[in-house]
Design a protein around this motif. Sequence first.
Motif, PDB file in Angstrom:
ATOM      1  N   PHE A 156     -17.833  -1.366  -3.607  1.00 45.00           N
ATOM      2  CA  PHE A 156     -17.791  -2.256  -2.450  1.00 45.00           C
ATOM      3  C   PHE A 156     -17.603  -1.498  -1.130  1.00 45.00           C
ATOM      4  N   GLU A 157     -17.074  -0.293  -1.215  1.00 43.59           N
ATOM      5  CA  GLU A 157     -16.935   0.599  -0.060  1.00 43.59           C
ATOM      6  C   GLU A 157     -16.168  -0.026   1.108  1.00 43.59           C
ATOM      7  N   LYS A 158     -15.108  -0.776   0.819  1.00 38.37           N
ATOM      8  CA  LYS A 158     -14.353  -1.436   1.890  1.00 38.37           C
ATOM      9  C   LYS A 158     -12.923  -0.918   2.038  1.00 38.37           C
ATOM     10  N   PHE A 159     -12.340  -0.442   0.958  1.00 37.98           N
ATOM     11  CA  PHE A 159     -10.956   0.044   1.005  1.00 37.98           C
ATOM     12  C   PHE A 159     -10.925   1.478   0.475  1.00 37.98           C
ATOM     13  N   LYS A 160     -11.485   2.393   1.248  1.00 35.08           N
ATOM     14  CA  LYS A 160     -11.711   3.759   0.767  1.00 35.08           C
ATOM     15  C   LYS A 160     -10.419   4.503   0.448  1.00 35.08           C
ATOM     16  N   SER A 198     -14.818   1.088 -16.445  1.00 39.07           N
ATOM     17  CA  SER A 198     -13.410   1.252 -16.071  1.00 39.07           C
ATOM     18  C   SER A 198     -13.148   0.951 -14.599  1.00 39.07           C
ATOM     19  N   HIS A 199     -13.888  -0.012 -14.050  1.00 36.45           N
ATOM     20  CA  HIS A 199     -13.692  -0.481 -12.678  1.00 36.45           C
ATOM     21  C   HIS A 199     -13.280  -1.951 -12.702  1.00 36.45           C
ATOM     22  N   LEU A 200     -12.752  -2.418 -11.595  1.00 39.83           N
ATOM     23  CA  LEU A 200     -12.471  -3.837 -11.437  1.00 39.83           C
ATOM     24  C   LEU A 200     -13.784  -4.612 -11.544  1.00 39.83           C
ATOM     25  N   LYS A 201     -13.818  -5.625 -12.385  1.00 35.79           N
ATOM     26  CA  LYS A 201     -15.046  -6.396 -12.582  1.00 35.79           C
ATOM     27  C   LYS A 201     -15.540  -6.959 -11.254  1.00 35.79           C
ATOM     28  N   ALA A 202     -16.793  -6.662 -10.939  1.00 34.20           N
ATOM     29  CA  ALA A 202     -17.364  -7.053  -9.647  1.00 34.20           C
ATOM     30  C   ALA A 202     -17.386  -8.557  -9.455  1.00 34.20           C
ATOM     31  N   GLU A 203     -17.528  -9.303 -10.541  1.00 38.33           N
ATOM     32  CA  GLU A 203     -17.606 -10.760 -10.435  1.00 38.33           C
ATOM     33  C   GLU A 203     -16.250 -11.426 -10.199  1.00 38.33           C
ATOM     34  N   LEU A 204     -15.176 -10.617 -10.187  1.00 35.15           N
ATOM     35  CA  LEU A 204     -13.832 -11.169  -9.993  1.00 35.15           C
ATOM     36  C   LEU A 204     -13.215 -10.763  -8.654  1.00 35.15           C
ATOM     37  N   THR A 205     -13.978 -10.028  -7.837  1.00 35.33           N
ATOM     38  CA  THR A 205     -13.425  -9.521  -6.572  1.00 35.33           C
ATOM     39  C   THR A 205     -14.412  -9.727  -5.429  1.00 35.33           C
ATOM     40  N   LYS A 206     -13.865  -9.764  -4.219  1.00 35.65           N
ATOM     41  CA  LYS A 206     -14.730  -9.904  -3.040  1.00 35.65           C
ATOM     42  C   LYS A 206     -14.928  -8.590  -2.294  1.00 35.65           C
ATOM     43  N   ASP A 207     -14.104  -7.582  -2.643  1.00 34.26           N
ATOM     44  CA  ASP A 207     -14.152  -6.339  -1.876  1.00 34.26           C
ATOM     45  C   ASP A 207     -13.738  -5.103  -2.671  1.00 34.26           C
ATOM     46  N   GLY A 208     -13.632  -5.242  -3.979  1.00 30.38           N
ATOM     47  CA  GLY A 208     -13.252  -4.107  -4.809  1.00 30.38           C
ATOM     48  C   GLY A 208     -11.759  -3.915  -4.964  1.00 30.38           C
TER      49      GLY A 208
END
Length: 230
Positions: A156-160, A198-208
């Motif tokens: 998501f490249e929002k909270f680097k 091993s990442h936060l599921k994209a369908e459950l987050t708005k910004d990673g």
Amino acid sequence: MKSNFNKLLVALGLIFVISFNQASAQTVKWDSTYRPGKYVEQVAKFKADAKSKKDYIFLGNSITAGTDWAKLLNLPQAKNRGISGDGTFGVLERLQDVIDGKPAKIFILIGINDVSRNIPDSVILGNYKKIVERIRKGSKKTQIYFNTLLPVNASFEKFKNHYGKDDHILWLNSEIRKLAAKKVTVIDLYPQFLDKDSHLKAELTKDGLHLIPDGYKVWADFLNASGYLK
């Protein structure tokens, strides 16, 4: 001879400067005094809120703050004590107000902002243990539930500042799981939100980092299915 000696001094000086700069570059600075902008305002609001020994306190940062726990869980006694941007030092600073209410249960999720601000893992873990010890001492009947940290998703490249630190999350989670030996109920949220990479599921987050309603539903369903709300 004098010229050679001066050259030697210069060479030694350069070695010292290079070594000092390398050491400085390897030293990560961190600040325990940082508090988010609305911290004081939120703490005052929490202090003014009515307290009950039947309360279920959800204590943490923006991930906790991002939902209405009473509505989500259909539990009127659920109280949101999340502050966006907060870390373990901020929780310790405002913990006494929570303890004074002697709630039935405290659900804790905290630490990802500490990781993002380069606070050493050992310091974060020490703060976890202080949180538990202070609750135990000040409100003996309160049940403590400690959540493992959620994964993040760098795509998501929002909270680097929060990305690229998975090893820290994994280490802290392994230490949180050990808190079970201290009669703390560990809620292992991490695997519930993990995708195949091993990442936060994209369908459950708005910004990673933060959850959307579907993410909170996963959390709520897990709490209910595991019997943590009884």
